[in-house]
Design an enzyme around this catalytic site. Sequence first.
Site, PDB file in Angstrom:
ATOM      1  N   HIS A 267      32.727  39.046  41.835  1.00  0.00           N
ATOM      2  CA  HIS A 267      33.803  38.226  41.278  1.00  0.00           C
ATOM      3  C   HIS A 267      35.104  38.446  42.042  1.00  0.00           C
ATOM      4  O   HIS A 267      35.722  37.488  42.539  1.00  0.00           O
ATOM      5  CB  HIS A 267      33.980  38.583  39.792  1.00  0.00           C
ATOM      6  CG  HIS A 267      35.040  37.803  39.097  1.00  0.00           C
ATOM      7  ND1 HIS A 267      34.772  36.707  38.312  1.00  0.00           N
ATOM      8  CD2 HIS A 267      36.392  37.948  39.077  1.00  0.00           C
ATOM      9  CE1 HIS A 267      35.902  36.203  37.842  1.00  0.00           C
ATOM     10  NE2 HIS A 267      36.900  36.952  38.282  1.00  0.00           N
ATOM     11  N   GLU A 268      35.519  39.699  42.158  1.00  0.00           N
ATOM     12  CA  GLU A 268      36.786  39.982  42.845  1.00  0.00           C
ATOM     13  C   GLU A 268      36.697  39.636  44.326  1.00  0.00           C
ATOM     14  O   GLU A 268      37.666  39.183  44.930  1.00  0.00           O
ATOM     15  CB  GLU A 268      37.200  41.438  42.647  1.00  0.00           C
ATOM     16  CG  GLU A 268      37.380  41.871  41.186  1.00  0.00           C
ATOM     17  CD  GLU A 268      38.342  41.001  40.380  1.00  0.00           C
ATOM     18  OE1 GLU A 268      39.201  40.333  40.988  1.00  0.00           O
ATOM     19  OE2 GLU A 268      38.216  40.962  39.137  1.00  0.00           O
ATOM     20  N   HIS A 271      37.507  36.039  44.731  1.00  0.00           N
ATOM     21  CA  HIS A 271      38.961  35.851  44.807  1.00  0.00           C
ATOM     22  C   HIS A 271      39.471  36.290  46.186  1.00  0.00           C
ATOM     23  O   HIS A 271      40.301  35.630  46.806  1.00  0.00           O
ATOM     24  CB  HIS A 271      39.668  36.712  43.748  1.00  0.00           C
ATOM     25  CG  HIS A 271      39.607  36.174  42.344  1.00  0.00           C
ATOM     26  ND1 HIS A 271      40.077  34.921  42.025  1.00  0.00           N
ATOM     27  CD2 HIS A 271      39.169  36.723  41.177  1.00  0.00           C
ATOM     28  CE1 HIS A 271      39.924  34.726  40.698  1.00  0.00           C
ATOM     29  NE2 HIS A 271      39.369  35.807  40.171  1.00  0.00           N
ATOM     30  N   GLU A 297      39.918  30.871  40.249  1.00  0.00           N
ATOM     31  CA  GLU A 297      38.809  31.357  39.425  1.00  0.00           C
ATOM     32  C   GLU A 297      37.498  30.682  39.834  1.00  0.00           C
ATOM     33  O   GLU A 297      36.427  31.290  39.739  1.00  0.00           O
ATOM     34  CB  GLU A 297      39.119  31.100  37.942  1.00  0.00           C
ATOM     35  CG  GLU A 297      38.225  31.829  36.977  1.00  0.00           C
ATOM     36  CD  GLU A 297      38.446  33.343  36.903  1.00  0.00           C
ATOM     37  OE1 GLU A 297      39.414  33.852  37.535  1.00  0.00           O
ATOM     38  OE2 GLU A 297      37.651  34.016  36.239  1.00  0.00           O
TER      39      GLU A 297
END
Lengths: 503, 503
Positions: A267-268, A271, A297
């Site tokens: 997830h990070e 980003h 997101e």
Amino acid sequence: MIPAQAYTELITRVKEASLLGSCAGVLGWDERTYMPKNASEFRGEQMGLLARMSHEMFTSPRIGELLAHVEGTPVVIDPESAHAVNVREIRRGYNRQIKLPKELVEELARVTIRAQGAWQEARAKNDFPAFQPWLEKIVALKREESQAVGYEKHPYDALLDEYEPGASAEQISRVFAEFRRDLVPLIAAIAQSSRKPNSEILHREYDVEKQKAFVREAASAIGFDFDGGRLDITTHPFCSGIGPGDCRITTRFNPKFFNESFFGTLHEAGHGIYEQNLNASHYGTPAGSACSLGIHESQSRLWENQVGRGRPFWQHFFPKAQAVFPESLKDTSFDDWYFAINEVKPSFIRVEADEATYNLHIILRFELEQALLTGDLSPGDVPGAWDEKFEQSFGLKVPDAAQGCLQDIHWSMGGIGYFPTYTLGNLYAAQFMEQAKSDLHGLEDDFRHGEFGRLKTWLNEKIHLLGQTYRPEVLCQRITGKPLTHQPLMAYLRAKYGEVYAV
Amino acid sequence: MIPAQAYTELITRVKEASLLGSCAGVLGWDERTYMPKNASEFRGEQMGLLARMSHEMFTSPRIGELLAHVEGTPVVIDPESAHAVNVREIRRGYNRQIKLPKELVEELARVTIRAQGAWQEARAKNDFPAFQPWLEKIVALKREESQAVGYEKHPYDALLDEYEPGASAEQISRVFAEFRRDLVPLIAAIAQSSRKPNSEILHREYDVEKQKAFVREAASAIGFDFDGGRLDITTHPFCSGIGPGDCRITTRFNPKFFNESFFGTLHEAGHGIYEQNLNASHYGTPAGSACSLGIHESQSRLWENQVGRGRPFWQHFFPKAQAVFPESLKDTSFDDWYFAINEVKPSFIRVEADEATYNLHIILRFELEQALLTGDLSPGDVPGAWDEKFEQSFGLKVPDAAQGCLQDIHWSMGGIGYFPTYTLGNLYAAQFMEQAKSDLHGLEDDFRHGEFGRLKTWLNEKIHLLGQTYRPEVLCQRITGKPLTHQPLMAYLRAKYGEVYAV
């Protein structure tokens, strides 16, 4: 003043303000990773000074003068040029800032710092009444903010604009309502399915040092660049894009739960890949900045879920996981693993929710926030409203406020308007991914071979390098030929869960 | 304007400039510890902006006006008050800065950045002629700086003043000459001693993870506070006092050499203990800042050498070292260990030198620097002059420039005037320690029991908490009742080496 000169001075000033802000980025990262504990008071002073100085630079009357000199001139005649994009978006931010009375900004800063402490304590003690006065203050201040900024239809729009420029409560409500209508029956069908995954697999022994190497390998494989970034450990994972060549992500490791670090890191890293692939030559200006929180997101969810919870991804990574964690996984079949990481199960806590039910958590918050802003809901009635809506959506009785309306930090930070960007991210991710699969033939074969470069390049070109050239809705239309709809996400969820749950 | 008001505004401005400078402290630490490698160019821009902005704040004409409003008024009537100290030292720094033409400052910044690169390459290739043009430029610019700042007797004094306020080349030369006169025969006698330590002991296996825990324990024992500090790893160890509650030291670990991390950490922890015990209520002003580089170095040398290379210290720590590194030390006697860590051996490289010969390295550089500034020595003649002086002092022929005049980074950074502070530190350390032993009875018994608190408190009260209340010479006179002399250091060296080398 010649417009071209005005533009040059404008950009110089905005870049300098961003550069100063980026120093706060380093200090903020440090604060959450390596800062000695006794340094917090002093760090508060450092951060306060940097925030004040960069705010002064962004909102200097000179910025307004320069904007006026360049707006409507040939310098910005091509609306898709970096010049026009920068002037348009600097104006948006500038207007927003100068409309806010200084006293309101300072009061919000003061109240939210203390409210976060109060929230933390209230959540620990499961004591909503202790937090209620703070929520009342914050809602009142955010209503004031909304009035000061101004809006056309709904007071929520003025707040939303900070996170999702150009979006409106009306448009989001429509998409969310359609999504909810289709999602609830799917979740109900899953709940009634006789198939259940063996989620115990994920709670075996996963040595932390081995996890570290494994998540690093996965982040690297999908395209996070460790020469221009880092991965560290924090209680609350985040991604901080400091500037060109410097983007830092964090995760947390649980020796008895595989998902926490693995999907958190993907997830990070998602980003991070966005931040690392912004147009560095436009660093510090809108043309070199991320489009919106919703689009940001979409990038994290795309890598975490669309790619990272997919069958092709694990056809490559599961044998690796078995090699790294042989004691825990040697007797586990691929299908059991794949089902375990794709379990759907209604639960109380948003951040622990699965891909499907997660969105019901968001829709609930989005509805409450709107009612708080219009005054239809008073802060004291939040727990009742929360619990009622929760039971409607999830069929579960909320046991206490800590597992209900006190679970998130956002409201204590004044972040009303932020929550919908999470589900917007999920929706955009599915719509972009559907398009990528259509544009790039055999994309899933890439994944099966651990190749993610074609997808990353596609995202770079379609999204990252464009910065704020287009507002989110326009960007979506340009990439996919359609406005944002819930169809691609629903189709994705139906296909995945239809298979594993046989629904 | 009322003087008290002027003082308040002055302090507010100076504190704010310091606070901004402290942000650069965090970025500088990060740059040398955890920053991703591709971030260096962007980090240069961040650091440049912070340096420029804090410089502008310190040198704003308003500072001059405020100083003029408060000087000579009752606000500063007590010369030892924080008010008077701050006004006196802010004036010193302000005058120095405004006397420097902006072009000179910028040229020095530009040249020294490039010169450091050139120096690094020249040293690697052992090629002095490649560095010579840069040394010429730097010496010319530093001569200009000296003229611009002004001096009474020697152009060196203007540069010295930046590091050691109030010191003069004449006074330092006198002390160094007397020191040298006594030191050279001692070193010669040691060279002729038939006793030699078994230094192989120090080059056995020292597991890095165990070293980490051991040096941390030692740094903690002498009083470095890890709640308000950190210890990290860098190629070039340093101490960075960022602000109240935040002081960071670094070291490097060599699995085959005990001294590198251990004495390096004690050294940096000594600097750190100074920074951690400044008067936090005067943070950001001279009253809450370290006295001088020489006094700062006295604190690092005191803990590293006077304490950390002493017999009582190791009576406590040697059994611990044996327990931590049993394979390497179980058969080593205390006396062999103590002799090994106190070996004296003339060598070419300053940073590897022992406590005694180290000072000859400094005196050589100090003499050459003065001659460069007066023009008695031209940069092109540095290698010849270096090698000649080195042979006189050490009785060794310098094999090449990399082991001679190219070994230090200081000149490439424009740091002419910095070197003497190292030996001043050694001299002050010995003189302070002699006084501490006289003030605190049984101090060495404390050390034998691993207790260092009485010494630390004594240093806190006598030195750290005073900030810049007194200039170095005055501070020394007040603490020890005597001006700085070489006697205590000579007495210390004679006693230690008289015993181990039987000279």
